[in-house]
Enzyme design. Structure first.
Site, mmCIF file in Angstrom:
data_model
loop_
_atom_site.group_PDB
_atom_site.id
_atom_site.type_symbol
_atom_site.label_atom_id
_atom_site.label_comp_id
_atom_site.label_asym_id
_atom_site.label_seq_id
_atom_site.Cartn_x
_atom_site.Cartn_y
_atom_site.Cartn_z
ATOM 1 N N GLN A 150 0.842 -1.187 0.000
ATOM 2 C CA GLN A 150 0.000 0.000 0.000
ATOM 3 C C GLN A 150 0.882 1.244 0.000
ATOM 4 O O GLN A 150 1.670 1.463 0.923
ATOM 5 C CB GLN A 150 -0.930 0.024 1.216
ATOM 6 C CG GLN A 150 -1.970 1.142 1.115
ATOM 7 C CD GLN A 150 -2.792 1.306 2.374
ATOM 8 O OE1 GLN A 150 -2.250 1.650 3.414
ATOM 9 N NE2 GLN A 150 -4.090 1.079 2.277
ATOM 10 N N TYR A 158 -5.524 10.991 4.580
ATOM 11 C CA TYR A 158 -4.168 11.253 4.105
ATOM 12 C C TYR A 158 -4.186 12.046 2.791
ATOM 13 O O TYR A 158 -5.236 12.488 2.341
ATOM 14 C CB TYR A 158 -3.388 9.945 4.021
ATOM 15 C CG TYR A 158 -3.266 9.289 5.384
ATOM 16 C CD1 TYR A 158 -2.624 9.953 6.437
ATOM 17 C CD2 TYR A 158 -3.838 8.048 5.651
ATOM 18 C CE1 TYR A 158 -2.545 9.388 7.707
ATOM 19 C CE2 TYR A 158 -3.755 7.468 6.916
ATOM 20 C CZ TYR A 158 -3.114 8.151 7.938
ATOM 21 O OH TYR A 158 -3.049 7.595 9.191
#
Length: 365
Positions: free
Chosen positions: A100, A181
């Protein structure tokens, strides 16, 4: 029950998986401060290779992208060299693993940035909550807004990290566009107040997410790229929702479907609160995407069985249960009670609470 859909093989784009149980990304803060994984990670991921798909802990695409101490990176040769034994161990056990890719944006602290620089964000809006530094938990530092001409460099960081992921032996990558994020900070108009081509309209707010994903797909082929969204999560950074939540995410899902991504990974509802998944039309999101759908957030055995048997999800991701149950797939298959790992071992430290447990097994529920 071993013949249930949850335990049957399937494909996510070009990635063949032997069951429909994914290991969700779990930040464990066991890497060095240079972002280099230690040999502990080889054991940790190898132990959990029976998952149909392992999605690694969020991994920084650059030094600028780092927001928490002891998190791994994928932007130097040393990072690649440390990840390679991890992927080898998973593959030796018959598993599949994708990395990821992560840029935290405003969820960072000056002590974690090169030369004490301010974190970057779409707009100079400080995040709430806390980040994990070498000195302990601290509020995120005030970020600075990225200049338009800087954004191409971030897209290139995603591209370079994707190349390094291939060198490290991964089976694909997942783009982290969730949980408050950087890519989600651009996506939401609550954190994106820009007036250039990366702000304002839904199309503009989604531009960086789509550019970064296309850059990764250029390296891997779209059928080995997944992406994670969290339409309703506000937990990390106290990040307010987008004012056009459904419109924004349907647009993104359609565009990702047109790219031909391997899967869409969705945090359904709130991340660290009551689920609240009914507040969003996940079915419409899945239909807009048109490809494999990976469901996440608070699933237990029965819900996962129902979701895969009923066509709600092609795969279900489990997070915390994998911390204390490296053999989670077999425990779910046989309906064996799970070990509830002590929270003291979640972040930082060594083998205890990570690859081994000496806590009393009385914690088994």
């Amino acid at each position: 029950m071993s013949t249930a859909a949850l335990f049957s093989p399937t494909r996510l784009g070009a990635i063949e998986v032997r069951n429909r149980i994914a290991m969700a990304p779990l930040t464990r803060s066991r890497a060095g401060m240079d972002g280099v994984q230690t040999p502990l990670a080889v054991d940790y991921y190898g132990q959990r290779a029976s998952a149909g798909l392992i999605i690694t802990e969020a991994t920084n695409i650059s030094r600028q992208g780092r927001g928490y101490a002891y998190t791994p990176g994928l932007y130097t040769d040393a990072h690649v060299a440390a990840w390679k034994p991890v992927t080898d161990a998973v593959h030796a056990a018959g598993g599949r693993i994708v990395v990821q890719l992560w840029h935290v944006g405003r969820m960072s602290h000056t002590s974690l940035q090169e030369d004490g620089a301010a974190p970057v964000a779409p707009s100079a809006i400080q995040a709430g909550g806390h980040v994990f530094t070498e000195a302990g938990y601290a509020p995120p530092s005030m970020p600075r807004a990225l200049a338009t001409e800087e954004i191409a460099g971030i897209v290139d960081d995603y591209h370079q990290a994707a190349r390094r992921a291939k060198d490290a032996g991964f089976d694909g990558v997942e783009v982290h566009a969730a949980n408050g994020y950087l890519l989600e900070q651009f996506l939401r108009d609550s954190t994106n107040h820009r007036d250039d081509r990366y702000g304002g309209s839904v199309e503009n707010c989604a531009r960086l997410l789509l550019e970064a994903t296309a850059a990764v797909a250029e390296v891997w082929g779209a059928d080995r790229v997944g992406l994670r969204l969290s339409p309703l999560s506000t937990a990390i950074g106290d990040t307010p929702l987008d004012s056009r939540t459904m419109e924004t995410h349907l647009y993104v899902a359609r565009r990702l479907g047109e790219l031909g991504l391997a899967y869409l990974h969705v945090v359904e509802g709130q991340l660290h609160a009551g689920n609240g998944a009914d507040d969003f039309d996940v079915k419409a999101l899945r239909e807009a995407f048109g490809g494999a759908y990976l469901a996440n957030n608070g699933y237990d055995r029965q819900r996962a069985l129902d979701a895969t048997a009923g066509g709600h999800a092609d795969m279900v991701a489990f997070g915390k249960p994998f911390i204390g149950n490296s053999d989670l797939v077999e425990r779910l298959r046989t309906d064996t009670p799970l070990f509830d790992a002590p929270t003291a071992g979640y972040f930082g430290g060594g083998a205890e609470g990570y690859t081994q447990f000496t806590a009393p097994q009385a914690d088994v529920a």
